[in-house]
Design an enzyme around this catalytic site. Structure first.
Site, short mmCIF file in Angstrom:
data_model
loop_
_atom_site.label_atom_id
_atom_site.label_comp_id
_atom_site.label_asym_id
_atom_site.label_seq_id
_atom_site.Cartn_x
_atom_site.Cartn_y
_atom_site.Cartn_z
CG ASP A 18 -1.81 -1.26 1.52
OD1 ASP A 18 -2.07 -1.94 0.37
OD2 ASP A 18 -1.71 -1.61 2.39
CD GLU A 187 -9.15 -2.16 -0.82
OE1 GLU A 187 -9.63 -2.29 0.36
OE2 GLU A 187 -8.76 -3.03 -1.63
#
Length: 503
Positions: A18, A187
């Protein structure tokens, strides 16, 4: 030496999950998820977006400390965002069980503040702030984890106090993925202001098979229109999404994102980025590139996050993380080289997945061999120390003190869900309580274990072990020392000359 004209993906070939990135002057700074490991929030630095070094961590310990006194591999620090505002670096992240946190510092190497809870709540993940230089307003956007909140596939926006410490409203859903045909698991939003628009770059479709989306609106609270700007197409880069957009001083745009690769975790790719009719185009017309022209930046020496360690004075390098908040006395500093680990007593000594005192680093994404030398000074029967590959399943090779006082070379493994480990190969004596340990990791994360106890190197007789990830986390290489429950100390183990070499 002339620097190559091109680079090859991935630029970070290990589990830097991420990623998000920011530029300050000529420096690029990147952070990534760290989940339940400590220290957390790794900090990487580059001058060319291709060569990266690990310069520290922004989070020394996870809070509340008692919650992370044991391994919590699927909790803790989920996807962070990094920004620079008011002469400070800011990192926001979501802990899905607690809420949105923030830390900040005057320089990338710190000192960083202690975590500050900006918004409490279950299921709040992937936050990203924006300070609007045009108006002086500040905003925050975040996603939702269905596992905690029952909500997913939507992005919530807030007005934020300019000091980054609190939110000014209850929040509003600004993008609802359920209203976009074919979109799911929306997301990882990253919020930007560009060319008079509010931009949200956010992935959808899941980490294995998803895509990267771009959303734009004239007002922060919407309405937003969207496009898919990066997807697998006919490449071998599955699920290319979730990352950060950065612009160089010369005006070039680039995008760093991850690719999920099983036991290797989420490796990081660099994509060129351009604008067409007011929308970003990533990679090669929306497909990931494998090889591409380097960014137009001054040539830099080849570099990568450190892996090797001689443990000078008993200190370990910043590439290492504990599997939980560290306890006092787990590692002892001394006047010589070598990592001296205490054989910590535990009821879970026969399941490495439950031990908080395992010192780990990321498994490289290409074939390699990890090697370490160990001496077991623990005198307690059952005291052990070794080199491990950790995941839902794990295997290790190392030394163990037998009931008769001798030290044996052992090789053990545990399957997913198993409560205890089992022998994987032949047990032999280790004269002097010393051994050189080796794990060769071939393609497909297939691991072969070897050792040398002074009579020449040998490979264990156990089967080849295929490394597995944990939930959200790639497999890890680990060093540990442990002992069964009981009174008093159980001694120590000393590791020297840890190396990872390409195969």
């Amino acid at each position: 030496m002339t620097a190559p004209a091109t680079y090859r993906n991935p630029v970070l070939n290990a589990d830097w999950s991420d990623p998000d990135v920011v530029r300050v002057g000529d420096d690029f700074c990147l952070t990534a998820s760290s989940f339940g490991r400590a220290p957390g929030l790794p900090l990487l630095h580059s001058r060319d977006l291709v060569n990266w070094t690990l310069v520290g961590h922004a989070l020394e310990r996870l809070e509340p400390e008692a919650e992370f006194a044991r391994p919590r591999h699927d909790r803790g620090v989920w996807a962070p965002s990094i920004r620079h505002h008011d002469d400070r670096f800011w990192i926001f992240w979501g802990d899905p069980d607690q809420g949105v946190f923030q830390v900040n510092a005057p320089a990338i190497r710190g000192p960083w503040t202690r975590p500050h809870l900006v918004k409490a709540g279950k299921g709040l993940i992937d936050p990203c702030p924006l300070w609007d230089d045009e108006t002086g307003d500040a905003y925050l956007v975040h996603a939702w984890a269905r596992s905690r909140s029952g909500v997913s596939n939507r992005l919530t926006g807030h007005r934020m106090h300019p000091d980054g410490g609190s939110l000014l409203d209850e929040g509003k859903v600004i993008v609802d993925g359920d209203r976009i045909p074919g979109w799911f698991t929306l997301e990882g939003p990253k919020l930007h202001r560009h060319d008079g628009w509010f931009w949200i770059l956010a992935p959808a479709g899941g980490v294995e098979t998803g895509w990267q989306g771009a959303f734009r609106s004239r007002g922060f609270f919407g309405p937003y229109e969207q496009r898919i700007v990066l997807e697998q197409k006919d490449t071998d880069v599955n699920g290319p999404h979730q990352g950060g957009w950065v612009r160089t001083a010369a005006g070039e745009d680039w995008f760093l994102h991850f690719q999920q690769r099983g036991a290797y975790g989420r490796v990081v790719h660099l994509q060129p980025m351009r604008w067409d009719a007011g929308w970003p185009v990533l990679g090669d017309d929306g497909a990931p590139v494998a090889v591409h022209r380097r960014p137009a930046l001054p040539p830099q020496p080849a570099a990568a996050p450190a892996t090797d360690d001689d443990f000078p004075g008993g200190r370990y390098g910043r590439q290492w993380q504990w599997t939980a908040n560290p306890g006092d006395g787990w590692a002892t500093q001394h006047s010589a080289d070598g990592l001296r680990l205490t054989c910590v007593r535990s009821a879970d000594a026969h399941d490495l997945r439950r031990l908080p005192h395992v010192l780990t680093q990321r498994l490289p994404g290409s074939p390699c061999a990890a090697e370490a030398e160990v001496r077991l000074d623990g005198t307690e029967p059952g005291a052990r120390a070794g080199l491990a590959v950790l995941g839902d399943a794990y295997a290790w090779i190392g030394l163990e003190r037998a009931a008769d006082g001798t030290v044996r070379l052992v090789h053990r493994f545990a399957e997913p869900g198993a409560e205890r480990e089992r022998d994987a190969g032949t047990v032999c004596r280790a004269p002097g309580g010393r051994a050189r340990l080796r794990i060769e990791v071939a393609a497909g994360a297939r691991c072969r274990f070897g050792f040398d106890v002074g009579d020449g190197p040998r490979f264990s007789s156990g089967p080849v072990f295929t490394a597995t990830p944990w939930r959200w986390v790639g497999a890890l290489l680990g060093l540990f020392a442990a002992a069964p429950e009981g009174p008093g100390g159980a001694g120590t183990a000393t590791f020297t000359r840890f190396r990872i070499d390409d195969l």
